[in-house]
Each structure stands twice: as C-alpha cells, then as structure tokens.
Design an enzyme around this catalytic site. Structure first.
Site, mmCIF file in Angstrom:
data_model
loop_
_atom_site.group_PDB
_atom_site.id
_atom_site.type_symbol
_atom_site.label_atom_id
_atom_site.label_comp_id
_atom_site.label_asym_id
_atom_site.label_seq_id
_atom_site.Cartn_x
_atom_site.Cartn_y
_atom_site.Cartn_z
ATOM 1 N N ARG A 1 0.799 -1.236 0.000
ATOM 2 C CA ARG A 1 0.000 0.000 0.000
ATOM 3 C C ARG A 1 0.829 1.282 0.000
ATOM 4 N NH1 ARG A 1 -3.575 -2.913 3.442
ATOM 5 N NH2 ARG A 1 -5.265 -3.729 2.169
ATOM 6 N N LYS B 1 3.526 11.950 -10.767
ATOM 7 C CA LYS B 1 2.632 11.146 -11.612
ATOM 8 C C LYS B 1 3.361 9.850 -11.916
ATOM 9 C CE LYS B 1 -0.241 14.332 -14.271
ATOM 10 N NZ LYS B 1 -0.505 14.858 -15.614
ATOM 11 N N GLU C 1 10.008 19.514 -24.036
ATOM 12 C CA GLU C 1 9.294 19.714 -22.764
ATOM 13 C C GLU C 1 9.791 20.976 -22.044
ATOM 14 O OE1 GLU C 1 6.689 17.900 -22.177
ATOM 15 O OE2 GLU C 1 7.000 15.838 -22.850
ATOM 16 N N LYS D 1 7.795 23.739 -13.211
ATOM 17 C CA LYS D 1 6.899 22.610 -12.969
ATOM 18 C C LYS D 1 6.577 22.486 -11.479
ATOM 19 C CE LYS D 1 5.588 17.929 -13.787
ATOM 20 N NZ LYS D 1 5.717 16.671 -14.471
ATOM 21 N N GLU E 1 -3.931 17.580 -10.520
ATOM 22 C CA GLU E 1 -4.471 18.015 -11.819
ATOM 23 C C GLU E 1 -5.982 18.236 -11.810
ATOM 24 O OE1 GLU E 1 -2.392 16.455 -15.285
ATOM 25 O OE2 GLU E 1 -4.255 16.580 -16.399
ATOM 26 N N ARG F 1 -2.614 22.234 -13.572
ATOM 27 C CA ARG F 1 -1.583 21.268 -13.999
ATOM 28 C C ARG F 1 -1.838 20.745 -15.412
ATOM 29 N NH1 ARG F 1 1.365 16.453 -10.501
ATOM 30 N NH2 ARG F 1 2.659 15.741 -12.220
ATOM 31 N N ASN G 1 0.070 19.939 -20.353
ATOM 32 C CA ASN G 1 -0.199 19.090 -21.511
ATOM 33 C C ASN G 1 -0.248 19.884 -22.816
ATOM 34 O OD1 ASN G 1 -0.453 16.464 -20.345
ATOM 35 N ND2 ASN G 1 -2.279 17.241 -19.321
ATOM 36 N N HIS H 1 0.358 18.303 -26.145
ATOM 37 C CA HIS H 1 0.111 16.869 -25.990
ATOM 38 C C HIS H 1 -1.210 16.441 -26.637
ATOM 39 C CE1 HIS H 1 3.383 17.473 -23.239
ATOM 40 N NE2 HIS H 1 3.415 16.205 -22.879
ATOM 41 N N HIS I 1 -0.470 13.470 -28.862
ATOM 42 C CA HIS I 1 -0.935 12.103 -28.586
ATOM 43 C C HIS I 1 -1.629 11.502 -29.809
ATOM 44 C CE1 HIS I 1 -0.921 12.729 -23.936
ATOM 45 N NE2 HIS I 1 0.210 12.218 -24.374
ATOM 46 N N HIS J 1 8.184 10.727 -27.947
ATOM 47 C CA HIS J 1 7.095 11.504 -27.345
ATOM 48 C C HIS J 1 7.353 13.020 -27.479
ATOM 49 C CE1 HIS J 1 4.060 12.763 -24.524
ATOM 50 N NE2 HIS J 1 4.981 13.347 -23.774
HETATM 51 P P1 NAD Z 1 12.813 6.543 -21.770
HETATM 52 O O1 NAD Z 1 12.713 6.353 -20.329
HETATM 53 O O2 NAD Z 1 12.294 5.470 -22.657
HETATM 54 O O3 NAD Z 1 14.329 6.843 -22.155
HETATM 55 C C1 NAD Z 1 14.672 7.015 -23.507
HETATM 56 C C2 NAD Z 1 15.852 6.103 -23.897
HETATM 57 O O4 NAD Z 1 17.054 6.660 -23.353
HETATM 58 C C3 NAD Z 1 15.753 4.707 -23.341
HETATM 59 O O5 NAD Z 1 16.266 3.792 -24.277
HETATM 60 C C4 NAD Z 1 16.670 4.767 -22.102
HETATM 61 O O6 NAD Z 1 17.160 3.515 -21.714
HETATM 62 C C5 NAD Z 1 17.759 5.646 -22.628
HETATM 63 N N1 NAD Z 1 18.543 6.362 -21.626
HETATM 64 C C6 NAD Z 1 18.168 6.779 -20.394
HETATM 65 N N2 NAD Z 1 19.144 7.494 -19.835
HETATM 66 C C7 NAD Z 1 20.158 7.515 -20.700
HETATM 67 C C8 NAD Z 1 21.445 8.100 -20.696
HETATM 68 N N3 NAD Z 1 21.859 8.868 -19.673
HETATM 69 N N4 NAD Z 1 22.265 7.923 -21.761
HETATM 70 C C9 NAD Z 1 21.825 7.183 -22.838
HETATM 71 N N5 NAD Z 1 20.618 6.623 -22.917
HETATM 72 C C10 NAD Z 1 19.792 6.789 -21.857
HETATM 73 O O7 NAD Z 1 12.070 7.892 -22.243
HETATM 74 P P2 NAD Z 1 11.961 9.339 -21.585
HETATM 75 O O8 NAD Z 1 11.856 10.269 -22.730
HETATM 76 O O9 NAD Z 1 12.984 9.577 -20.556
HETATM 77 O O10 NAD Z 1 10.564 9.266 -20.829
HETATM 78 C C11 NAD Z 1 9.366 9.021 -21.532
HETATM 79 C C12 NAD Z 1 8.371 8.458 -20.570
HETATM 80 O O11 NAD Z 1 8.135 9.399 -19.537
HETATM 81 C C13 NAD Z 1 7.027 8.145 -21.187
HETATM 82 O O12 NAD Z 1 6.609 6.880 -20.763
HETATM 83 C C14 NAD Z 1 6.113 9.226 -20.644
HETATM 84 O O13 NAD Z 1 4.775 8.794 -20.526
HETATM 85 C C15 NAD Z 1 6.737 9.514 -19.311
HETATM 86 N N6 NAD Z 1 6.470 10.865 -18.794
HETATM 87 C C16 NAD Z 1 6.016 10.960 -17.535
HETATM 88 C C17 NAD Z 1 5.784 12.205 -16.996
HETATM 89 C C18 NAD Z 1 5.306 12.314 -15.581
HETATM 90 O O14 NAD Z 1 4.976 13.415 -15.147
HETATM 91 N N7 NAD Z 1 5.290 11.241 -14.835
HETATM 92 C C19 NAD Z 1 6.008 13.359 -17.734
HETATM 93 C C20 NAD Z 1 6.502 13.219 -19.029
HETATM 94 C C21 NAD Z 1 6.732 11.956 -19.559
HETATM 95 N N1 GLY Z 2 3.869 15.900 -17.617
HETATM 96 C C1 GLY Z 2 2.661 16.518 -17.194
HETATM 97 C C2 GLY Z 2 2.462 16.479 -15.705
HETATM 98 O O1 GLY Z 2 3.301 16.034 -14.961
HETATM 99 O O2 GLY Z 2 1.436 16.877 -15.252
#
Ligand code: NAD
Ligand code: GLY
Length: 349
Positions: free
Chosen positions: A112, A134, A176, A214, A224, A228, A232, A235, A239, A252
């Site tokens: 939990r 998130k 971003e 942020k 949100e 918040r 997006n 997005h 999307h 993305h």
């Molecule tokens: P990712 O985590 O897939 O990383 C991209 C690639 O880079 C992967 O292959 C990873 O292994 C590689 N990588 C990571 N660090 C590295 C480094 N230092 N050197 C070389 N390669 C490296 O993608 P991302 O763009 O980091 O994140 C995208 C994800 O984040 C999506 O799933 C999206 O939904 C999520 N997201 C979440 C939030 C949130 O608020 N929680 C906000 C924006 C995006």
């Molecule tokens: N990436 C959008 C949020 O965190 O709300």
C-alpha cells in the site's frame, strides 16, 4: 445510522529536488535500484560510487516504452517480495521517464505504498517526468491509463548522465523545456531563444528553470484538478500523432513539438497569439532539429482521436493554448469547424 471517518488531515509531502552532482548518501534501510540494461551499463558504476545502503539490490527491467506494462511491474514487485522488503524499505528509480513512472507506481502499490527516490537520466525525465509524482504504466487501451499520484521523497538531477544521451533523445527533452517556457514563463522563453542548450552551463540553468516552473505548478495543483493540465500543451495534438504512427515514428517529445506548433496555429486563429510569436516558438524547436510538421491523412479521423484524450468529455475537446508567450488558456468550446480548418493546413491534398 451513519459513521463518520474524519480524514481531513494535512499530510506534508514536500520534497527537495537537487540539481547537482549526486551527493554521497547512505540509506539505513533496504533499497532497490530499479533500472534497465542500457542505463545500468552506462551509469550504474557511477551511481554505486555515490549511493550505499544497509542492503542494496538491483532490479532490471527491459528497456523501452513497450515494456512500461504490468509484466515489468510484476518483475519489480516479485523481487521486493523475494527480498522481503517491508514498509520502511525504499526504491530508487534510475533511468528515463519509463523507469521513473514504473518505479513510482510499484512503490505506490507495494504494501500500500513505500518511499521512492527519483534519479532521472534523460533530459525529458530531468525536466518533467521525475517531478510531480505522476506514476503509472500503459495497457492495451493506451498510454498512462493506469497509475497513481505518489510523490518521491527526493529527486536528484545530475546533468552528468546527459553526456551519453543520443541527440534525438536530447531534442525530445528540449520540447518539454520549451513547453514550460511558452506556457508559464516568457523570460525563460527569451533565454531559450538567445542561448544554446548544448552548452553545459546553459543546460543546467534551463533544467533549473524548467524544474522550478513545474514545481510551482504542481505545488498549486498536485492532482491536476485545473492548472496542472496546462503542462499538456502540445500533448492533445501530439498524442493523436503518436497514436496514428503507432508510437514508432516519433519520440514523445518530438510529437509534442509538432503538437505545440499545431496548438499555436489554433492560438493564432483564435486571437490568443500573434503569428510572430508562433514563428519564434517554431524557430526554437527547429534549432534542436525537432520536427514541426506532420501530414494528416484523414482530418475527420484525426479530430475524432482527440476524444481519447483524458481531458476530453464525450462531447467537448479541451485544448491547451498559449496566451501569447508565458501564458496559457484551456478552452473547451472551440468550434469543431474551426479546429478542422486549422487541421486542413496539415492535410494531405
Ligand atoms: P525513456 O525512459 O524510454 O528513455 C529514452 C531512452 O534513453 C531509453 O532507451 C533509455 O534507456 C535511454 N537512456 C536513459 N538514460 C540515458 C542516458 N543517460 N544515456 C543514454 N541513454 C539513456 O524515455 P523518456 O523520454 O525519458 O521518458 C518518456 C516516458 O516518460 C514516457 O513513458 C512518458 O509517458 C513519461 N512521462 C512521464 C511524466 C510524468 O509526469 N510522470 C512526464 C513526461 C513523460
Ligand atoms: N507531464 C505533465 C504532468 O506532470 O502533469
């Protein structure tokens, strides 16, 4: 008969985000670092030279958005049970946004809820995903449809990791950063226009500004209910583009870059932004080789896909539109015909 449960407690979930070299830290508890083979291969040695714990385990899940799923969550949970993690144990998310979202989600549901720390290693995760709590995963119905708000205990953003980031991934993170500046901070946007993020000092400053922006938004609207959603920006269109291209053609952040250009066109058409402001945003995106156009094969179907967006109701689409540079509005009453007219600019003739 009624029984009342008084639950109006104020819980302080505040935490610090450190943007600097990771400090040497000892955790007096069981800790699992969750990562993937790529990040582990590049940077686990460095992390282990900084972090130690009473008991330290490494959990590895496969790399990629397609593995942000229940199987990976099960891998994490199984390992925690095997090592008898308890409610005082802790997870460290070590990777990009995929690892961060999944580790946070696993932490939110294990017994939990246990603590976790974010150590993001991509630019996108340093400026956005690691901040704000998130967490979640994808399923066959779509992206991020299962999850929880679960704030980390701390975030350590060490720009050192970005040295190994491929340039396309770097660009995706820049999108971003631009998002935060256009919607909330015109001075920051001016800075992005004049500076080059490939310079180490500029990058560090931009990470700081994006994170501060942020953090300010999350502090006002953690779950949100309103403001918040402005994060997006880009997005709503992005999307649909990701969906139409089966999440394969664009990263993305790249889809978000195109989405911001489209949102700006709508902002210009509805009198919220000048053409020159829209052009300035496009130029900053192009400086980092981000895509800014997309050929829409079927405009009607592109429009219908907006309704899959979490912000849409059965009848209305909410658009996140900049109000000049540094402001934002979220209208949900934009006429369908007007939207289709804007989309026509991108239609395949
Ligand atoms: P990712 O985590 O897939 O990383 C991209 C690639 O880079 C992967 O292959 C990873 O292994 C590689 N990588 C990571 N660090 C590295 C480094 N230092 N050197 C070389 N390669 C490296 O993608 P991302 O763009 O980091 O994140 C995208 C994800 O984040 C999506 O799933 C999206 O939904 C999520 N997201 C979440 C939030 C949130 O608020 N929680 C906000 C924006 C995006
Ligand atoms: N990436 C959008 C949020 O965190 O709300």
């Amino acid at each position: 008969m009624q029984v009342n449960i008084p639950l109006k407690k104020t819980i302080d979930n505040s935490y610090d985000i450190t943007i600097d070299t990771i400090p040497e830290t000892y955790f007096d508890t069981k800790v699992a670092i969750v990562t993937n083979p790529k990040v582990a291969g590049l940077h686990l040695g460095y992390l282990l030279s900084k972090i130690s714990a009473k008991e330290l385990y490494i959990i590895t899940v496969p790399d990629g958005e397609e593995y942000k799923n229940q199987d990976s969550i099960n891998t994490i949970l199984e390992s925690l049970f095997n090592h008898r993690f308890n409610r005082k144990s802790m997870l460290i998310a070590f990777g990009g946004g995929v690892i961060g979202d999944m580790t946070g989600y696993a932490a939110s549901i294990y017994q939990r809820g246990i603590d976790f720390v974010q150590i993001p290693t991509t630019l996108l995760s340093q400026v956005d995903a690691s901040v704000g709590g998130k967490t979640g995963m994808n399923n066959s119905y779509g992206k991020n449809l299962i999850g929880a708000f679960h704030q980390p205990k701390a975030v350590y953003i060490d720009p050192y990791f970005l040295k190994t980031l491929p340039s396309r991934e770097f660009g995706a993170g820049v999108a971003e950063v631009v998002k935060m500046a256009v919607t909330f901070n015109s001075d920051f946007f001016d800075y992005l226009e004049s500076a080059d993020l490939r310079d180490e000092k500029v990058l560090q400053e931009a990470i700081k500004q994006a994170v501060q922006t942020k953090a300010g938004v999350v502090a006002q609207d953690e779950k949100e209910h309103g403001l918040r959603a402005a994060l997006n920006y880009g997005h709503t269109f992005g999307h649909v583009i990701e969906n139409e291209t089966a999440y394969k053609k664009y990263l993305h952040g790249e889809a978000v870059a195109i989405g911001m250009v489209m949102a700006n066109e709508m902002a210009v058409t509805t009198g919220r932004m000048t053409e020159n402001e829209a052009l300035r945003v496009k130029r900053v995106l192009e400086k980092y080789a981000l895509p800014t156009s997309y050929k829409i094969a079927n405009i009607e179907s592109f429009y219908e896909t907006f309704f899959l967006d979490k912000k849409s109701s059965d009848t209305n689409v909410t658009f996140i539109l900049p109000l000049h540079i540094g402001g934002v509005e979220m209208p949900d009453d934009i006429d369908r015909e007007l939207v289709l007219k804007v989309l026509q600019n991108h239609g395949v003739s």
